[in-house]
Design an enzyme around this catalytic site. Structure first.
Site, mmCIF file in Angstrom:
data_model
loop_
_atom_site.group_PDB
_atom_site.id
_atom_site.type_symbol
_atom_site.label_atom_id
_atom_site.label_comp_id
_atom_site.label_asym_id
_atom_site.label_seq_id
_atom_site.Cartn_x
_atom_site.Cartn_y
_atom_site.Cartn_z
ATOM 1 C CE1 TYR A 29 -29.734 -1.264 -0.539
ATOM 2 C CE2 TYR A 29 -31.480 -2.879 -0.878
ATOM 3 C CZ TYR A 29 -30.309 -2.278 -1.284
ATOM 4 O OH TYR A 29 -29.718 -2.699 -2.450
ATOM 5 C CD1 TRP A 33 -32.576 3.954 -1.521
ATOM 6 C CD2 TRP A 33 -32.537 3.226 0.591
ATOM 7 N NE1 TRP A 33 -31.268 3.661 -1.189
ATOM 8 C CE2 TRP A 33 -31.218 3.213 0.088
ATOM 9 C CE3 TRP A 33 -32.751 2.819 1.888
ATOM 10 C CZ2 TRP A 33 -30.125 2.801 0.833
ATOM 11 C CZ3 TRP A 33 -31.671 2.404 2.645
ATOM 12 C CH2 TRP A 33 -30.377 2.401 2.115
ATOM 13 C CE1 TYR A 81 -27.018 1.197 2.132
ATOM 14 C CE2 TYR A 81 -26.378 3.405 2.850
ATOM 15 C CZ TYR A 81 -26.684 2.503 1.831
ATOM 16 O OH TYR A 81 -26.648 2.916 0.519
ATOM 17 C CD GLN A 102 -33.392 5.818 -5.117
ATOM 18 O OE1 GLN A 102 -34.311 5.956 -4.330
ATOM 19 N NE2 GLN A 102 -32.633 4.731 -5.145
ATOM 20 C CG ASP A 163 -27.541 1.096 -7.282
ATOM 21 O OD1 ASP A 163 -28.544 1.732 -7.636
ATOM 22 O OD2 ASP A 163 -27.262 0.902 -6.095
ATOM 23 C CD GLU A 393 -32.301 -5.504 -3.470
ATOM 24 O OE1 GLU A 393 -31.611 -6.314 -2.802
ATOM 25 O OE2 GLU A 393 -31.911 -4.364 -3.750
HETATM 26 C C1 DGY Z 1 -27.028 0.649 -2.207
HETATM 27 O O1 DGY Z 1 -26.523 0.959 -1.141
HETATM 28 O O2 DGY Z 1 -26.713 -0.326 -2.872
HETATM 29 C C2 DGY Z 1 -28.118 1.459 -2.717
HETATM 30 O O3 DGY Z 1 -28.654 0.931 -3.878
HETATM 31 C C3 DGY Z 1 -27.691 2.857 -2.937
HETATM 32 O O4 DGY Z 1 -28.882 3.564 -3.054
#
Ligand code: DGY
Length: 428
Positions: A29, A33, A81, A102, A163, A393
């Site tokens: 990431y 965010w 990404y 979000q 998600d 995470e």
């Molecule tokens: C991802 O890319 O998995 C993120 O959670 C999207 O925000």
């Protein structure tokens, strides 16, 4: 042990600091965010209040004219990404952003920052950000409650921040993926695919993104056309809590003209909670607004009721019963999804693992409503899994192993702000 982990948490925040904004973790990431940044600010506030403010102020630099605060701000292009700015194709300025939002945790953090110091500068910073928070909350209530139920709906699973929750399986099953162009995922090059959403989920995420893009990300058109429109108890309760905090901020700053609007939002949302109640399983669940189908499982969002300040005695009693039942099944609390549900997977993203930031919100609500035993269980379990597995995470609720990204900013932040045993020692 705790002092070493405190030092490691500081180091992670420093390492992931890109100069005024913080990435969740390197590789997986690499951008800013939305709700990650807000939790990071709470961590910064434990040692650098100015830096905490900056994190949130910089997040709001990405706010759209319609009030929406996007879920990702792409301040630079990073090919590690996917999907990046060239896929989202929003026309956001001054930086490209994603086209969805979000969970709106920011007002709650802003209240915390405001209360952390009585200096004039501190109040001034809260005063500057206040209209931006108002605009964001107004956006949720104007655009994301199309059936006027008093709840907040999401147009993409990514907007929930949770998600691939099993609750999205039914609504997402209706999404047509036949027009999704070829794409290459990057997440599974950084992290074991067993811990990430499956390909068929990803195809649907991309299909929904393409619909939003075809609508030019116009908020009303997206809601009208998206194949995925689901009322989310977590967003609804986080927003309700944030509205209560926004009201306190308005009171503290003497912004009395704004109070009636916020009070009306709170009243509307309090009424709306019954729409999310599933009487069969006795929990707050998702509702697919296209079909009326309700979620069938107890997710960790169900335990946010005290945080949101909702629920009569019987609601709180059933929440406590679910909590105690799940605590019998899981070694560590709080799994993101019910371990007794067939959709549960203990190490796959939001289908079961523990997230320290959700635990923080749950425990905060429990403490505020006097449930110190359950609250302390949540804090102690969070501390144990971090001590065992580091600043991952997310964590398996069965064996406490870490999963997903490593050296993760929001895990480090909530360790510093809440989970670390050194806070207790300081308070004693
Ligand atoms: C991802 O890319 O998995 C993120 O959670 C999207 O925000």
């Amino acid at each position: 042990m705790s002092a070493t982990l405190d030092a490691q948490a500081h180091a992670i925040l420093k390492e992931n600091d890109e100069g005024g904004y913080t990435i969740p973790t390197k590789g997986l990431y690499p951008y800013q965010w939305n709700w990650d940044s807000v939790f990071v600010a709470i961590g910064f506030a434990t040692f650098d209040l100015n830096r905490a403010w900056l994190e949130i102020e910089n997040l709001f630099e990405g706010q759209w004219d319609d009030g929406m605060v996007p879920h990702i701000i792409f301040r630079k292009n990073d090919p590690s990404y996917f999907p990046g700015p060239s896929v989202w194709q929003t026309k956001a300025e001054p930086f490209p952003t994603s086209g969805i939002s979000q969970p709106p945790v920011a007002a709650t953090a802003v209240r915390d920052l405001l209360e952390a110091s009585s200096s004039a500068d501190n109040a001034e910073r809260a005063r500057k950000i206040f209209p931006k928070l108002m605009a964001w909350h107004r956006w949720w209530l104007s655009y994301r409650d199309p059936q006027n139920t008093g709840t907040a709906a999401i147009v993409h699973p990514w907007e929930s921040g949770r998600d691939n929750l099993p609750d999205w399986d039914e609504p997402i099953s209706h999404v047509d993926t036949s027009n999704v162009p070829e794409y290459t995922r990057k997440d599974t090059t950084h992290v074991d695919p067993e811990m990430r959403p499956q390909k068929e989920d990803y195809d649907r995420y991309m299909a929904i993104l393409c619909v939003g893009r075809d609508c030019g990300w116009d908020a009303a058109e997206v809601v009208a056309k998206t194949p995925f429109l689901v009322a989310d108890p977590a967003i609804t309760m986080i927003l309700l809590r944030a509205n209560r905090d926004l009201l306190v901020i308005a009171e503290k700053l003497g912004l009395n003209d704004q109070k009636a609007e916020i009070e009306a939002w709170i009243a509307r949302q309090e009424k709306g909670m019954s729409f999310l109640w599933n009487d069969e399983i006795k929990a707050y669940v998702t509702v697919n607004l296209r079909t009326g189908v309700k979620g069938t499982g107890v997710s960790s969002a169900s335990f946010l009721a005290p945080y949101a300040g909702v629920g009569e005695k019987d609601v709180i009693a059933s929440m406590q019963a679910h909590f105690d039942r799940i605590a019998e099944k899981a070694t560590y609390m709080v799994p993101s999804y019910d371990p007794e549900h067939p959709g549960f997977e203990h190490r796959r993203y939001w289908r079961g693992p523990i997230w320290a930031v959700v635990n923080y919100m749950i425990a905060r609500g429990l403490t505020e409503t006097g449930d110190h035993i359950r609250s302390e269980k949540v804090r102690a379990d969070t501390a144990k899994i971090i001590e065992q597995s580091g600043f991952a995470e997310y964590f398996s609720p069965i064996d406490g192993t870490g999963a997903g990204g490593k050296a993760f900013s929001w895990t480090a932040a909530v360790w510093l702000a809440w989970a670390t045993p050194t806070l207790e020692a300081k308070a004693a």
